[in-house]
Design an enzyme around this catalytic site. Structure first.
Site, PDB file in Angstrom:
ATOM      1  N   LYS A 120      57.982 -15.682 -37.774  1.00 44.98           N
ATOM      2  CA  LYS A 120      56.797 -14.933 -38.216  1.00 44.98           C
ATOM      3  C   LYS A 120      57.118 -14.269 -39.544  1.00 44.98           C
ATOM      4  O   LYS A 120      57.929 -13.345 -39.612  1.00 44.98           O
ATOM      5  CB  LYS A 120      56.404 -13.897 -37.155  1.00 44.98           C
ATOM      6  CG  LYS A 120      55.138 -13.141 -37.479  1.00 44.98           C
ATOM      7  CD  LYS A 120      54.630 -12.428 -36.248  1.00 44.98           C
ATOM      8  CE  LYS A 120      53.591 -11.385 -36.548  1.00 44.98           C
ATOM      9  NZ  LYS A 120      53.129 -10.709 -35.341  1.00 44.98           N
ATOM     10  N   GLY A 163      51.099 -11.710 -40.730  1.00 47.98           N
ATOM     11  CA  GLY A 163      52.099 -12.687 -41.113  1.00 47.98           C
ATOM     12  C   GLY A 163      51.750 -14.089 -40.681  1.00 47.98           C
ATOM     13  O   GLY A 163      50.985 -14.296 -39.750  1.00 47.98           O
ATOM     14  N   GLU A 164      52.313 -15.058 -41.418  1.00 47.08           N
ATOM     15  CA  GLU A 164      52.151 -16.454 -41.008  1.00 47.08           C
ATOM     16  C   GLU A 164      53.220 -16.770 -39.980  1.00 47.08           C
ATOM     17  O   GLU A 164      54.327 -16.239 -40.035  1.00 47.08           O
ATOM     18  CB  GLU A 164      52.365 -17.370 -42.215  1.00 47.08           C
ATOM     19  CG  GLU A 164      51.339 -17.199 -43.313  1.00 47.08           C
ATOM     20  CD  GLU A 164      51.730 -17.940 -44.576  1.00 47.08           C
ATOM     21  OE1 GLU A 164      50.981 -17.833 -45.552  1.00 47.08           O
ATOM     22  OE2 GLU A 164      52.797 -18.606 -44.586  1.00 47.08           O
ATOM     23  N   VAL A 165      52.900 -17.665 -39.068  1.00 43.86           N
ATOM     24  CA  VAL A 165      53.879 -18.051 -38.056  1.00 43.86           C
ATOM     25  C   VAL A 165      54.186 -19.543 -38.231  1.00 43.86           C
ATOM     26  O   VAL A 165      53.281 -20.363 -38.318  1.00 43.86           O
ATOM     27  CB  VAL A 165      53.359 -17.764 -36.633  1.00 43.86           C
ATOM     28  CG1 VAL A 165      54.430 -18.083 -35.605  1.00 43.86           C
ATOM     29  CG2 VAL A 165      52.937 -16.302 -36.500  1.00 43.86           C
ATOM     30  N   ASP A 209      46.910  -4.027 -27.881  1.00 43.26           N
ATOM     31  CA  ASP A 209      46.175  -5.193 -28.400  1.00 43.26           C
ATOM     32  C   ASP A 209      46.234  -6.331 -27.381  1.00 43.26           C
ATOM     33  O   ASP A 209      46.549  -7.480 -27.721  1.00 43.26           O
ATOM     34  CB  ASP A 209      46.733  -5.636 -29.752  1.00 43.26           C
ATOM     35  CG  ASP A 209      45.729  -6.503 -30.530  1.00 43.26           C
ATOM     36  OD1 ASP A 209      44.548  -6.566 -30.117  1.00 43.26           O
ATOM     37  OD2 ASP A 209      46.130  -7.110 -31.532  1.00 43.26           O
ATOM     38  N   LEU A 251      52.104 -22.646 -37.552  1.00 48.77           N
ATOM     39  CA  LEU A 251      51.471 -22.526 -36.236  1.00 48.77           C
ATOM     40  C   LEU A 251      50.229 -21.650 -36.270  1.00 48.77           C
ATOM     41  O   LEU A 251      49.282 -21.869 -35.532  1.00 48.77           O
ATOM     42  CB  LEU A 251      52.451 -21.883 -35.241  1.00 48.77           C
ATOM     43  CG  LEU A 251      53.667 -22.697 -34.852  1.00 48.77           C
ATOM     44  CD1 LEU A 251      54.676 -21.818 -34.124  1.00 48.77           C
ATOM     45  CD2 LEU A 251      53.257 -23.860 -33.976  1.00 48.77           C
ATOM     46  N   GLU A 274      48.211 -18.079 -38.490  1.00 46.58           N
ATOM     47  CA  GLU A 274      48.262 -17.031 -39.492  1.00 46.58           C
ATOM     48  C   GLU A 274      47.585 -15.821 -38.913  1.00 46.58           C
ATOM     49  O   GLU A 274      46.380 -15.813 -38.686  1.00 46.58           O
ATOM     50  CB  GLU A 274      47.553 -17.474 -40.776  1.00 46.58           C
ATOM     51  CG  GLU A 274      47.646 -16.409 -41.863  1.00 46.58           C
ATOM     52  CD  GLU A 274      47.185 -16.929 -43.216  1.00 46.58           C
ATOM     53  OE1 GLU A 274      47.778 -17.889 -43.715  1.00 46.58           O
ATOM     54  OE2 GLU A 274      46.242 -16.355 -43.746  1.00 46.58           O
ATOM     55  N   GLY A 275      48.376 -14.817 -38.611  1.00 45.63           N
ATOM     56  CA  GLY A 275      47.818 -13.591 -38.054  1.00 45.63           C
ATOM     57  C   GLY A 275      47.469 -12.632 -39.161  1.00 45.63           C
ATOM     58  O   GLY A 275      47.497 -12.971 -40.344  1.00 45.63           O
TER      59      GLY A 275
END
Ligand SMILES: Nc1ncnc2c1ncn2[C@@H]1O[C@H](COP(=O)(O)OP(=O)(O)OP(=O)(O)O)[C@@H](O)[C@H]1O
Length: 579
Positions: free
Chosen positions: A69, A52-54, A172, A46, A48-49
């Site tokens: 996540k 972490g990847e989601v 944030d 979904l 990639e922050g």
């Protein structure tokens, strides 16, 4: 409207985070603990922050669709990332319809691996949400109605009231961190920068009040960062999150970010263009804030009423309250919920009555690129923090006016369309076939992160000026040495840490790092560096280590290398958590 399902009692000052967590952990039955990743069928990526990847996944036990996540261990020897620890600890405490719920953790172990040093991979399991607000706003087919905006705003404010009432700063607040499902429910997500707030909770009619202790200013994505943080106020309050709510409100009204600064100085400039320049009346004490030193700001009246005139007096009034320069008087969530805007016609929609939309997440945004009638701009480093250079992002489009009437004036510096007429580089840069572009991210197995756009030329600089030759260069980039000069001039924390964003990735001219949407997997190494910076920044104040005042870029680099070699022990981790 959503109400807190369970109030967590505020902890008294002086109670350690561990004791607080022990006293306030939500009921056991609402957090299942830990399961195996094999209990889930992974359906696709979904987003990639930073941390972490989601992935979208289905629970094999319950059939529920969830988001996983993945907690990226950028640097194995540092252990579990502190940001993830924070996020998990806080989410375990919270239970509210407008806060993303952490269902459980899932672990992927390396039982078959012969390498004993290989750590298990951890995933945070949360309910799947169909959209993030930023993705929805980028869909050219979606136009928010006023009742819909009011509905989302009320939910956002309910969630924030709950957080602040429980002494939690989000730090944030931005459209990308607001998740929305097809039942019309909005939830606040991404608690990686959140922390406990050691001050009295906000009360009706008293704004955010004043803080007594210092907090790190290295928080909040630039476009959503309030003026007091840009001016390095350390005793900030819950009002920083309300500024972000104001930015999100404006973004929902006009369909794109309202304050898209290209550097921290440019961010201040476009803020002052919108809400007027600071004076002792509208922002008492601003002159003595560290970041105001040497600032030369030509007086300017606010333009907010004019720019938002098409949305009516109610919207303008609420927006002005949320975007108030004086953080002490900025409206708090309790009062914002009572604002007449929500009682004026048209009334807020009910969540269940809102239309459903096709999914849109971070990776889905590509499909909307190039389709908007009015070209939005490319972000120039629109990510958390400003980086050591405080410079603009290195990627994005050429200078030019934005497309929205009353906005995107190039003089405001923040809105510049990309060649493809998008905020982000054209999907074509990544070679995504048109058919792929219509499928949700989780159905595609392409990866957006391997083909990066060419770097555009720099754009014009800001008009705000620092004295003493420390102003931005003509090209809008600040030189490293100038920044170091500025660091030296800034006040230091107890341990001698300069009050600058040392842990934030730099998208300035000496960084080849693209903005978030264009991040390559290969740049994880740079993320490692950023994480190390983050840890180092926080650690300095505790250990009493000070940076030499006589800095040079070479010595700075040597110090960075030395710090990289230092192991992170548990005490340091605990102390970092308290910052
Ligand atoms: N529960 C969820 N359901 C659906 N999508 C999600 C969910 N959680 C996260 N996402 C998607 O993944 C993206 C990144 O998630 P998140 O913001 O939590 O990660 P992060 O690493 O903290 O990102 P950032 O770089 O903004 O700090 C979100 O913008 C959203 O598109």
């Amino acid at each position: 409207m959503a109400t807190p399902s369970r109030q967590v009692s505020p902890h008294a000052n002086g109670v350690s985070p561990r004791a607080y967590a022990a006293q306030n952990t939500r009921p056991q039955n609402t957090f299942r603990g830990c399961s195996r990743i094999t209990d889930y069928e992974v359906l696709g990526k979904l987003g990639e922050g930073t941390f972490g990847e989601v992935h979208r996944a289905r629970s094999k036990k319950t059939g529920a669709i969830v988001a996983l996540k993945k907690i990226l261990m950028h640097n194995e020897k540092d252990g579990f990332p502190i940001t993830a620890l924070r996020e998990i600890k806080l989410l375990k405490l919270l239970s509210h319809p407008n806060i993303l719920k952490l269902e459980e953790m899932a672990v992927e172990s390396h039982q078959k691996s012969t390498d004993k040093r290989k750590r298990a991979i951890m995933y945070m399991v949360t309910p799947y949400m169909d959209h993030d607000l930023s993705g929805l706003l980028e869909n050219p087919a979606i136009k928010f109605t006023e009742p819909q905006i009011k509905c989302y705003m009320l939910q956002l404010l309910e969630g924030l009231r709950y957080l602040h009432d429980n002494r939690i700063l989000h730090r944030d607040m931005k459209a990308a961190n607001l998740l929305i499902n097809n039942k019309g429910i909005l939830q606040i997500a991404d608690f990686g920068l959140a922390r406990h707030y050691d001050e009295p909770v906000p009360v009706a009619g008293h704004g955010g009040g004043e803080a007594r202790r210092d907090y790190t200013t290295l928080v909040v994505t630039r476009w959503y960062r309030p003026p007091e943080l840009l001016l390095h106020l350390r005793k900030y309050t819950t009002a920083i999150d309300l500024w972000g709510v104001g930015c999100v409100f404006g973004e929902m009204l006009i369909g794109k970010p309202i304050l898209a600064g290209e550097s921290d100085q440019n961010q201040l400039k476009i803020i002052f263009d919108l809400v007027g320049t600071p004076t002792e009346e509208n922002m008492p004490g601003w002159r003595s804030l560290p970041g105001a030193e040497g600032l030369n700001i030509p007086p300017r009246p606010p333009s907010l009423s004019q720019r938002f005139r098409q949305f009516g007096s109610g919207a303008i009034s609420l927006l002005s309250e949320l975007l108030k320069l004086d953080w002490r008087k900025r409206i708090n969530a309790i009062d914002a919920l009572q604002h007449p805007y929500f009682r004026d016609s048209p009334l807020p929609a009910k969540a269940g009555d809102l239309p459903t939309f096709e999914e849109s997440h971070e990776l889905d945004r590509r499909k909307f690129r190039g389709q908007k009638a009015a070209p939005p701009p490319a972000p120039k480093g629109g990510t958390v923090g400003m980086g050591p250079n405080g410079g603009q992002g290195g990627w994005g489009g050429e200078a030019g006016g934005g497309g929205n009437p009353g906005y995107g004036n190039d003089n405001y510096g923040g809105y510049r369309p990309h060649q493809n007429g998008s905020r982000y580089p054209h999907a074509g840069h990544r070679g995504i076939p048109p058919s792929e572009g219509r499928r949700p991210a989780w159905q595609r197995d392409d990866r957006p992160d391997t083909r990066l756009p060419p770097r555009p030329p720099p754009v014009a600089g800001d008009q705000l000026a620092y004295d003493g030759g420390r102003s931005d260069g003509r090209d809008g980039y600040r030189s490293r040495s100038r920044d170091l000069d500025r660091e030296r001039a800034l006040p230091r924390s107890r341990g001698g840490a300069p009050n600058v964003d040392t842990y934030i990735p730099s998208y300035g001219p000496d960084s080849s790092r693209p903005p978030r949407e264009d991040r390559s997997r290969d740049d994880r190494r740079r993320r490692d560096d950023r994480d190390r910076d983050r840890l180092d920044y926080d650690d300095r104040s505790r250990s009493g280590r000070t940076r030499s005042r006589s800095r040079s870029p070479t010595r700075e680099r040597d110090r960075e290398r030395a710090r990289e070699r230092e192991p992170l022990d548990r005490d340091r981790e605990r102390e970092i958590y308290r910052r």
